[in-house]
Motif scaffolding. Structure first.
Motif, PDB file in Angstrom:
ATOM      1  N   GLU A 179      -5.558   4.819 -38.552  1.00  0.00           N
ATOM      2  CA  GLU A 179      -4.980   3.525 -38.188  1.00  0.00           C
ATOM      3  C   GLU A 179      -4.071   3.729 -36.979  1.00  0.00           C
ATOM      4  O   GLU A 179      -3.364   4.736 -36.902  1.00  0.00           O
ATOM      5  CB  GLU A 179      -4.151   3.002 -39.381  1.00  0.00           C
ATOM      6  CG  GLU A 179      -3.383   1.740 -39.049  1.00  0.00           C
ATOM      7  CD  GLU A 179      -2.490   1.246 -40.191  1.00  0.00           C
ATOM      8  OE1 GLU A 179      -2.669   1.720 -41.331  1.00  0.00           O
ATOM      9  OE2 GLU A 179      -1.631   0.397 -39.924  1.00  0.00           O
ATOM     10  N   ALA A 225      -0.862   2.690 -34.584  1.00  0.00           N
ATOM     11  CA  ALA A 225       0.361   1.918 -34.433  1.00  0.00           C
ATOM     12  C   ALA A 225       0.318   1.311 -33.039  1.00  0.00           C
ATOM     13  O   ALA A 225      -0.480   1.726 -32.200  1.00  0.00           O
ATOM     14  CB  ALA A 225       1.564   2.826 -34.596  1.00  0.00           C
ATOM     15  N   ARG A 252       0.516   5.816 -31.876  1.00  0.00           N
ATOM     16  CA  ARG A 252       0.600   6.853 -32.904  1.00  0.00           C
ATOM     17  C   ARG A 252      -0.453   6.585 -33.986  1.00  0.00           C
ATOM     18  O   ARG A 252      -0.911   5.455 -34.151  1.00  0.00           O
ATOM     19  CB  ARG A 252       1.993   6.874 -33.545  1.00  0.00           C
ATOM     20  CG  ARG A 252       2.979   7.766 -32.802  1.00  0.00           C
ATOM     21  CD  ARG A 252       4.344   7.739 -33.444  1.00  0.00           C
ATOM     22  NE  ARG A 252       4.852   6.376 -33.506  1.00  0.00           N
ATOM     23  CZ  ARG A 252       5.324   5.818 -34.607  1.00  0.00           C
ATOM     24  NH1 ARG A 252       5.365   6.489 -35.736  1.00  0.00           N
ATOM     25  NH2 ARG A 252       5.766   4.571 -34.600  1.00  0.00           N
ATOM     26  N   ARG A 290      -1.633   6.524 -37.997  1.00  0.00           N
ATOM     27  CA  ARG A 290      -1.111   6.410 -39.368  1.00  0.00           C
ATOM     28  C   ARG A 290      -2.200   6.822 -40.345  1.00  0.00           C
ATOM     29  O   ARG A 290      -3.384   6.602 -40.083  1.00  0.00           O
ATOM     30  CB  ARG A 290      -0.702   4.967 -39.634  1.00  0.00           C
ATOM     31  CG  ARG A 290       0.487   4.557 -38.800  1.00  0.00           C
ATOM     32  CD  ARG A 290       1.153   3.322 -39.376  1.00  0.00           C
ATOM     33  NE  ARG A 290       2.416   3.097 -38.707  1.00  0.00           N
ATOM     34  CZ  ARG A 290       2.707   1.992 -38.020  1.00  0.00           C
ATOM     35  NH1 ARG A 290       1.827   1.017 -37.934  1.00  0.00           N
ATOM     36  NH2 ARG A 290       3.867   1.869 -37.429  1.00  0.00           N
ATOM     37  N   GLU A 299      -1.230  13.346 -41.081  1.00  0.00           N
ATOM     38  CA  GLU A 299      -0.819  13.267 -42.494  1.00  0.00           C
ATOM     39  C   GLU A 299      -1.998  13.438 -43.457  1.00  0.00           C
ATOM     40  O   GLU A 299      -1.805  13.753 -44.611  1.00  0.00           O
ATOM     41  CB  GLU A 299      -0.147  11.919 -42.793  1.00  0.00           C
ATOM     42  CG  GLU A 299       1.259  11.777 -42.239  1.00  0.00           C
ATOM     43  CD  GLU A 299       1.258  11.168 -40.852  1.00  0.00           C
ATOM     44  OE1 GLU A 299       0.230  11.314 -40.138  1.00  0.00           O
ATOM     45  OE2 GLU A 299       2.276  10.568 -40.470  1.00  0.00           O
ATOM     46  N   ASP A 337      -1.475  11.235 -32.243  1.00  0.00           N
ATOM     47  CA  ASP A 337      -1.609   9.943 -31.572  1.00  0.00           C
ATOM     48  C   ASP A 337      -2.934   9.865 -30.820  1.00  0.00           C
ATOM     49  O   ASP A 337      -3.707  10.820 -30.803  1.00  0.00           O
ATOM     50  CB  ASP A 337      -0.417   9.706 -30.639  1.00  0.00           C
ATOM     51  CG  ASP A 337      -0.221  10.867 -29.683  1.00  0.00           C
ATOM     52  OD1 ASP A 337      -1.237  11.480 -29.304  1.00  0.00           O
ATOM     53  OD2 ASP A 337       0.927  11.182 -29.324  1.00  0.00           O
TER      54      ASP A 337
END
Ligand SMILES: [Zn+2]
Length: 512
Positions: free
Chosen positions: A108, A110, A114, A116, A141, A159
């Motif tokens: 995803e 941002a 960046r 997510r 992550e 990113d």
């Protein structure tokens, strides 16, 4: 020019391939996503445009059409953002189509570019390996989770710009190790702190050893919740294959993927909806309890659709949810511990207080648990409140670790036979429960006297098998049958005519 980027959608627990096609054509500037996107996917347009601009790329001033193929599969979540952005850059000539070839791309975006984390990366990694793709590009992550699947190169990116550098081979992907397996016991109550409750202690030991579901009935404050929590401390640690199954459920829910040998313990509130408990497009509480314990306190207060919907899962260890176009299959192999009072005022069964409920009220209260559901619960015990004098003169009790060792040995015997005792039924059950003539006659007499159903009869055989396994004995003896019958306390419910729950103390039943 049309470009293609590999991604994946999550259907239940499983990932399925999705091709992100981007077409850049002359015409009025616009950004359209087609291919059955839900609202969160449709919003990708704005996220991708902002992320591209804020990462230093030129605004796209032409007509962009993004197609998520196959077109008849509903896509949800922002997991396609990165793949769409990279497709747009490729279509605009800012990235070589060769660079994204053979890579599965998830993440995803941002607004500042960046990345997510997204849900279900574990299943996507398994899919990437199955498809033979050369790499899986994921947000940082999610990297450890993806590395749990061997044989897939995982490229973690912080990113959009780093993702581009990795794809252009301008930067070496960081080495990712799967998370270390956490071992050790859960912080929580230990059986050594549980005073008395001989019947309850024995019931959770048998439940743990054979994987049997358990119903604890008794007045409030008699220790039902503590017993349920202690059950999870005497279960053997998760095997590695089981830990992967548990991690897949957490991954699909977007929860931190724990990689430990602790079995899950789930305690949903009685207000939970059927979708929340059983699952819908996402796994429910019963799947979060997979390979662990599901504790339903005040089980009669749960919605009827919740309890009845659980029936198949209790028998098969799986649940199937059918929605308009989809059939979701989730694992749900848990040990159910249900707790209930014996009447609506809660006092019935307490020696110190008098219950004011009528027999009819008591019957209605316990009737909230339907017969078919009760039949699927092998162990049904009435727990009594401990007299204060016993609490004071309590001797040191056996600890969880020593009970766990007995449970481990009993489970090893069952593994040799291929199935946990709780899963045995029909001819398979008869073949592993060997009775001598005397035991057979005793059981026949008991069945006649108690007027038990066919399911209750099988439950008695299963539990007797587990009791014999705990002794390490291949034959099922009369004492094992007695104990198993004593664990069917609620088969004879209070009746409208004034009958009552039969409370059979185990010790008195040792010799028929
Ligand atoms: Zn009452």
């Amino acid at each position: 020019m049309i470009t293609e980027v590999h991604a994946s959608a999550l259907v239940g627990l499983d990932a399925t391939p999705v091709l992100v096609e981007v077409d850049l054509a002359p015409g009025l500037p616009g950004f359209h996503i087609v291919g059955l996107p839900d609202a969160s996917v449709a919003e990708s347009c704005d996220r991708v445009k902002c992320a591209l601009r804020n990462s230093g790329f030129q605004a796209v001033n032409r007509r962009l059409v993004v197609n998520l193929a196959p077109g008849d599969l509903r896509k949800e979540g922002p997991r396609f953002d990165l793949a769409i952005a990279l497709g747009v850059l490729t279509a605009g000539g800012q990235l070589d189509p060769e660079d994204t070839l053979g890579c599965m791309i998830l993440g995803e975006l941002a607004l500042d570019g960046r990345l997510r984390p997204v849900r279900g990366v574990l299943s996507s990694a398994a899919l990437a390996r199955q498809l033979g793709l050369r790499a899986l590009l994921v947000p940082q992550e999610n990297a450890e989770e993806a590395a749990l699947i061997e044989g897939v190169a995982v490229w973690p990116a912080r990113d959009l710009n780093q993702a581009l550098r990795l794809l252009r081979h301008a930067e070496e992907p960081a080495a990712v190790k799967p998370p270390a397996r956490l071992t050790g016991q859960r912080d929580g109550p230990d059986l050594s702190g549980l005073v008395g409750q001989l019947v309850g202690r024995r019931a959770i030991e048998v439940a743990a050893a054979g994987g049997h579901h358990l119903l604890l009935a008794g007045p409030p404050g008699c220790g039902k919740t503590l017993l349920a929590r202690c059950l999870s401390t005497i279960l053997p640690p998760l095997l590695e294959s089981e830990a992967v199954e548990v991690a897949r459920v957490s991954s699909a829910l977007g929860l931190p993927v724990g990689w430990s040998d602790l079995r899950p313990f789930q305690e949903p509130d009685c207000g939970v909806t059927a979708a929340g408990l059983l699952g819908s497009a996402r796994p429910g509480e019963i799947s979060r309890a997979h390979r662990g314990v599901l504790f339903l306190d005040e089980v009669g207060e749960f919605r009827r659709t919740c309890l009845e919907g659980m029936r198949t899962a209790l028998e098969t260890g799986r649940i199937e949810i059918v929605r308009a176009n989809h059939r979701f299959c989730y694992p749900a192999d848990f040990t159910l511990v249900a707790a209930t009072n014996l009447c609506s005022c809660g006092v019935y069964g307490d020696d110190n207080q008098e219950c004011l409920c009528t027999p009819l009220q008591r019957m209605r209260y316990l009737g909230k648990l339907s017969g078919p559901l009760r039949d699927r619960i092998d162990l049904q015990v009435v727990v009594r409140r401990m007299p204060a004098s016993m609490m004071l003169e309590a001797k040191p009790q056996e600890s969880s670790s020593s009970v766990r060792e007995r449970v481990r040995r009993a489970r090893e015997l069952q593994r040799g036979r291929g199935l946990l005792n709780a899963r045995l039924s029909g001819p398979r059950l008869r073949s592993v429960v060997k009775l001598d003539q005397e035991s057979y006659r005793y059981l026949a007499r008991a069945l006649d006297a108690l007027q038990l159903s066919g399911r209750a009869f099988e439950a008695i055989l299963r539990v007797a098998r587990t009791v014999a396994d705990l002794r390490g004995c291949p034959m099922v003896e009369i004492s094992d049958l007695c104990e198993a019958i004593a664990f069917r306390c609620l088969d004879r419910l209070p009746t409208a005519e004034g009958g009552s729950v039969t409370l059979l103390p185990i010790r008195r039943l040792k010799k028929p």
